[in-house]
Design a protein around this motif. Sequence first.
Motif, PDB file in Angstrom:
ATOM      1  N   GLU A  28      21.615  10.158 -29.811  1.00  0.00           N
ATOM      2  CA  GLU A  28      21.878   9.713 -31.119  1.00  0.00           C
ATOM      3  C   GLU A  28      21.392  10.676 -32.284  1.00  0.00           C
ATOM      4  OE1 GLU A  28      19.912   5.616 -31.080  1.00  0.00           O
ATOM      5  OE2 GLU A  28      21.616   4.948 -30.264  1.00  0.00           O
ATOM      6  N   GLY A  29      21.965  11.744 -32.435  1.00  0.00           N
ATOM      7  CA  GLY A  29      21.914  12.750 -33.563  1.00  0.00           C
ATOM      8  C   GLY A  29      20.499  13.656 -33.170  1.00  0.00           C
ATOM      9  N   ARG A  30      19.986  13.469 -32.161  1.00  0.00           N
ATOM     10  CA  ARG A  30      18.461  14.155 -31.914  1.00  0.00           C
ATOM     11  C   ARG A  30      18.403  15.546 -31.238  1.00  0.00           C
ATOM     12  NH1 ARG A  30      14.916   8.843 -31.661  1.00  0.00           N
ATOM     13  NH2 ARG A  30      16.556   8.127 -30.317  1.00  0.00           N
ATOM     14  N   THR A  31      19.615  16.092 -31.017  1.00  0.00           N
ATOM     15  CA  THR A  31      19.636  17.120 -30.043  1.00  0.00           C
ATOM     16  C   THR A  31      19.587  18.467 -30.748  1.00  0.00           C
ATOM     17  OG1 THR A  31      20.491  15.858 -28.319  1.00  0.00           O
ATOM     18  CG2 THR A  31      20.801  18.346 -28.127  1.00  0.00           C
ATOM     19  N   VAL A  32      18.987  19.484 -30.495  1.00  0.00           N
ATOM     20  CA  VAL A  32      18.981  20.735 -31.427  1.00  0.00           C
ATOM     21  C   VAL A  32      19.166  21.882 -30.293  1.00  0.00           C
ATOM     22  CG1 VAL A  32      17.377  22.557 -32.477  1.00  0.00           C
ATOM     23  CG2 VAL A  32      16.849  20.052 -32.670  1.00  0.00           C
ATOM     24  N   VAL A  33      20.168  22.554 -30.794  1.00  0.00           N
ATOM     25  CA  VAL A  33      21.138  23.614 -29.938  1.00  0.00           C
ATOM     26  C   VAL A  33      20.738  24.905 -30.632  1.00  0.00           C
ATOM     27  CG1 VAL A  33      23.104  24.454 -29.030  1.00  0.00           C
ATOM     28  CG2 VAL A  33      22.813  22.069 -29.266  1.00  0.00           C
ATOM     29  N   ALA A  34      20.221  25.847 -30.029  1.00  0.00           N
ATOM     30  CA  ALA A  34      19.873  27.094 -30.535  1.00  0.00           C
ATOM     31  C   ALA A  34      20.991  28.170 -29.997  1.00  0.00           C
ATOM     32  CB  ALA A  34      18.529  27.730 -30.479  1.00  0.00           C
ATOM     33  N   GLU A  35      21.780  29.146 -30.667  1.00  0.00           N
ATOM     34  CA  GLU A  35      22.544  30.247 -30.229  1.00  0.00           C
ATOM     35  C   GLU A  35      21.822  31.424 -30.647  1.00  0.00           C
ATOM     36  OE1 GLU A  35      27.083  32.073 -31.142  1.00  0.00           O
ATOM     37  OE2 GLU A  35      26.669  30.232 -31.775  1.00  0.00           O
ATOM     38  N   VAL A  36      22.076  32.230 -29.673  1.00  0.00           N
ATOM     39  CA  VAL A  36      21.365  33.523 -29.416  1.00  0.00           C
ATOM     40  C   VAL A  36      22.190  34.671 -28.954  1.00  0.00           C
ATOM     41  CG1 VAL A  36      19.009  32.702 -29.286  1.00  0.00           C
ATOM     42  CG2 VAL A  36      20.197  33.400 -27.232  1.00  0.00           C
ATOM     43  N   PHE A  37      22.093  35.979 -29.349  1.00  0.00           N
ATOM     44  CA  PHE A  37      22.699  36.885 -28.840  1.00  0.00           C
ATOM     45  C   PHE A  37      21.939  37.312 -27.377  1.00  0.00           C
ATOM     46  CE2 PHE A  37      24.750  40.092 -32.232  1.00  0.00           C
ATOM     47  CZ  PHE A  37      25.390  38.946 -32.977  1.00  0.00           C
ATOM     48  N   ALA A  38      22.912  37.427 -26.214  1.00  0.00           N
ATOM     49  CA  ALA A  38      22.401  37.385 -25.025  1.00  0.00           C
ATOM     50  C   ALA A  38      21.460  38.732 -24.806  1.00  0.00           C
ATOM     51  CB  ALA A  38      23.555  37.415 -24.040  1.00  0.00           C
ATOM     52  N   ASP A  39      21.718  40.001 -25.740  1.00  0.00           N
ATOM     53  CA  ASP A  39      21.559  41.036 -25.405  1.00  0.00           C
ATOM     54  C   ASP A  39      20.194  41.397 -26.419  1.00  0.00           C
ATOM     55  OD1 ASP A  39      22.994  41.283 -27.631  1.00  0.00           O
ATOM     56  OD2 ASP A  39      23.201  43.435 -27.325  1.00  0.00           O
ATOM     57  N   ARG A  40      19.464  40.308 -26.821  1.00  0.00           N
ATOM     58  CA  ARG A  40      18.653  40.640 -27.753  1.00  0.00           C
ATOM     59  C   ARG A  40      17.114  40.126 -27.246  1.00  0.00           C
ATOM     60  NH1 ARG A  40      21.020  42.573 -32.759  1.00  0.00           N
ATOM     61  NH2 ARG A  40      22.745  43.592 -32.334  1.00  0.00           N
ATOM     62  N   ALA A  42      13.938  39.887 -29.595  1.00  0.00           N
ATOM     63  CA  ALA A  42      13.534  40.176 -31.212  1.00  0.00           C
ATOM     64  C   ALA A  42      11.960  40.582 -31.282  1.00  0.00           C
ATOM     65  CB  ALA A  42      13.680  38.941 -31.872  1.00  0.00           C
ATOM     66  N   LEU A  43      11.301  40.085 -30.402  1.00  0.00           N
ATOM     67  CA  LEU A  43       9.956  40.265 -30.327  1.00  0.00           C
ATOM     68  C   LEU A  43       9.662  41.177 -29.343  1.00  0.00           C
ATOM     69  CD1 LEU A  43       8.244  36.833 -31.347  1.00  0.00           C
ATOM     70  CD2 LEU A  43       9.111  38.799 -32.621  1.00  0.00           C
ATOM     71  N   GLY A  49       4.549  46.951 -23.878  1.00  0.00           N
ATOM     72  CA  GLY A  49       4.031  45.546 -23.905  1.00  0.00           C
ATOM     73  C   GLY A  49       5.048  44.558 -23.551  1.00  0.00           C
ATOM     74  N   PRO A  50       4.861  43.379 -23.516  1.00  0.00           N
ATOM     75  CA  PRO A  50       6.062  42.370 -23.188  1.00  0.00           C
ATOM     76  C   PRO A  50       6.823  42.231 -24.147  1.00  0.00           C
ATOM     77  CG  PRO A  50       3.694  41.217 -23.837  1.00  0.00           C
ATOM     78  CD  PRO A  50       3.496  42.759 -23.789  1.00  0.00           C
ATOM     79  N   ALA A  51       8.270  42.005 -24.048  1.00  0.00           N
ATOM     80  CA  ALA A  51       9.022  41.928 -24.889  1.00  0.00           C
ATOM     81  C   ALA A  51       9.585  40.168 -24.618  1.00  0.00           C
ATOM     82  CB  ALA A  51      10.359  42.405 -24.708  1.00  0.00           C
ATOM     83  N   VAL A  52       9.819  39.559 -25.830  1.00  0.00           N
ATOM     84  CA  VAL A  52      10.105  38.097 -25.739  1.00  0.00           C
ATOM     85  C   VAL A  52      11.563  37.878 -26.149  1.00  0.00           C
ATOM     86  CG1 VAL A  52       9.783  35.693 -26.624  1.00  0.00           C
ATOM     87  CG2 VAL A  52       7.919  37.332 -26.477  1.00  0.00           C
ATOM     88  N   HIS A  53      12.485  37.386 -25.113  1.00  0.00           N
ATOM     89  CA  HIS A  53      14.055  37.212 -25.448  1.00  0.00           C
ATOM     90  C   HIS A  53      14.119  36.289 -26.480  1.00  0.00           C
ATOM     91  CE1 HIS A  53      18.215  36.540 -24.674  1.00  0.00           C
ATOM     92  NE2 HIS A  53      18.166  37.583 -24.123  1.00  0.00           N
ATOM     93  N   ASN A  54      15.248  36.274 -27.269  1.00  0.00           N
ATOM     94  CA  ASN A  54      15.380  35.336 -28.333  1.00  0.00           C
ATOM     95  C   ASN A  54      15.525  33.946 -27.824  1.00  0.00           C
ATOM     96  OD1 ASN A  54      15.492  37.660 -29.939  1.00  0.00           O
ATOM     97  ND2 ASN A  54      17.759  37.335 -30.218  1.00  0.00           N
ATOM     98  N   MET A  55      16.098  33.757 -26.609  1.00  0.00           N
ATOM     99  CA  MET A  55      16.026  32.366 -26.070  1.00  0.00           C
ATOM    100  C   MET A  55      14.764  31.654 -25.744  1.00  0.00           C
ATOM    101  SD  MET A  55      17.819  32.719 -22.186  1.00  0.00           S
ATOM    102  CE  MET A  55      18.338  34.393 -22.500  1.00  0.00           C
ATOM    103  N   MET A 266      19.149  36.014 -33.631  1.00  0.00           N
ATOM    104  CA  MET A 266      18.953  34.480 -33.450  1.00  0.00           C
ATOM    105  C   MET A 266      18.952  33.855 -34.883  1.00  0.00           C
ATOM    106  SD  MET A 266      15.029  34.489 -32.413  1.00  0.00           S
ATOM    107  CE  MET A 266      13.738  35.294 -33.457  1.00  0.00           C
ATOM    108  N   GLY A 267      18.572  32.649 -34.815  1.00  0.00           N
ATOM    109  CA  GLY A 267      18.445  32.275 -36.207  1.00  0.00           C
ATOM    110  C   GLY A 267      16.663  32.189 -36.505  1.00  0.00           C
ATOM    111  N   ASP A 268      16.348  31.684 -37.624  1.00  0.00           N
ATOM    112  CA  ASP A 268      14.845  31.788 -37.852  1.00  0.00           C
ATOM    113  C   ASP A 268      14.156  30.467 -37.197  1.00  0.00           C
ATOM    114  OD1 ASP A 268      12.439  31.483 -39.246  1.00  0.00           O
ATOM    115  OD2 ASP A 268      13.118  31.148 -41.249  1.00  0.00           O
ATOM    116  N   PRO A 269      13.133  30.963 -36.358  1.00  0.00           N
ATOM    117  CA  PRO A 269      12.498  29.758 -35.327  1.00  0.00           C
ATOM    118  C   PRO A 269      11.826  28.820 -36.497  1.00  0.00           C
ATOM    119  CG  PRO A 269      12.109  31.986 -34.569  1.00  0.00           C
ATOM    120  CD  PRO A 269      12.735  32.398 -35.724  1.00  0.00           C
TER     121      PRO A 269
END
Length: 295
Positions: A28-40, A42-43, A49-55, A266-269
């Motif tokens: 009932e309107g409470r699902t959050v979907v995040a779209e990200v570039f597959a190849d990024r 960001a951190l 050191g470790p990289a953190v994928h956008n997803m 990606m969007g702003d977390p």
Amino acid sequence: MTRILDLDRDALAALRGRDLTAAVAESEGRTVVAEVFADRAALAFSPTGPAVHNMELMAAFGADVLILNMIDRVWDGERFHFPGLGTVPDLAALADRVGRPIGVNLEPGDVPRLRRATTDSARRLVDSGAALLTLTANPSTAGTFTGLTRATRELRTALGPGAALWTGKMHHAGHRERITTNRLTALVDAGADGVIIPLPGTLPGVTRESAAEAVAAVQDAGAVVMGAIGTSQEGAHTTVVPQLALTAKEIGVDAHHIGDCFLPGMGDPELLYAYSVAIRGRRHTWTRMALNTRR
């Protein structure tokens, strides 16, 4: 019926197809979907050191479903290679790794072959474990509703009734045309079990009144609706969240999409977190965040 709100990370990772669409509708309107570039990733904290994928980052801030844009940049037609995550054999393994159902953007028109909405690519992605296929169009690709309707019909015929197929526009995609109720319900008639619309306040001319009418018509036709932020406002200050999020609830969308245009791919977390709190409160948001690890 299962609500996506009630699922832990492992149950979410296993969710796909029409079961995913039904779980979204039940929430009932409470699902959050995040779209990200597959190849990024960001951190990346250091060269070694470790990289953190956008997803991974968007999942940690409360996303229920992840959608990969630009899949052709990480997929050779067989295996997938993600910065920060390495090579995975299929999308089912990726979903298990990040604890979320994985959707993939496909597009009609003149785009790279593995990103094109062909029956071959769609079948291979679904067989690989894609929980959801979204048919839409990136900027400057001249995507049209006619093309989206045709691709939806072709993919529904090829994939059968069990696949989750969400179709629509988040912006004009280089071809300006009005987003009308008739164009959206035609997508349902072509086989979409979900329809994508831009939220009021994100695309010029999409008003609360017109969006509410379109959402009601699509839902009456038997599909869910995902309201999208795909016009770079996913990188706006979090003060815009109450307007966008509560308007989205008012017009009746089933899922809320945060686009991929802020940090690279990606969007702003923090915006995603604030949006999640606005539409479903801190209890459900914190639960989703806390259940991000396997127990």
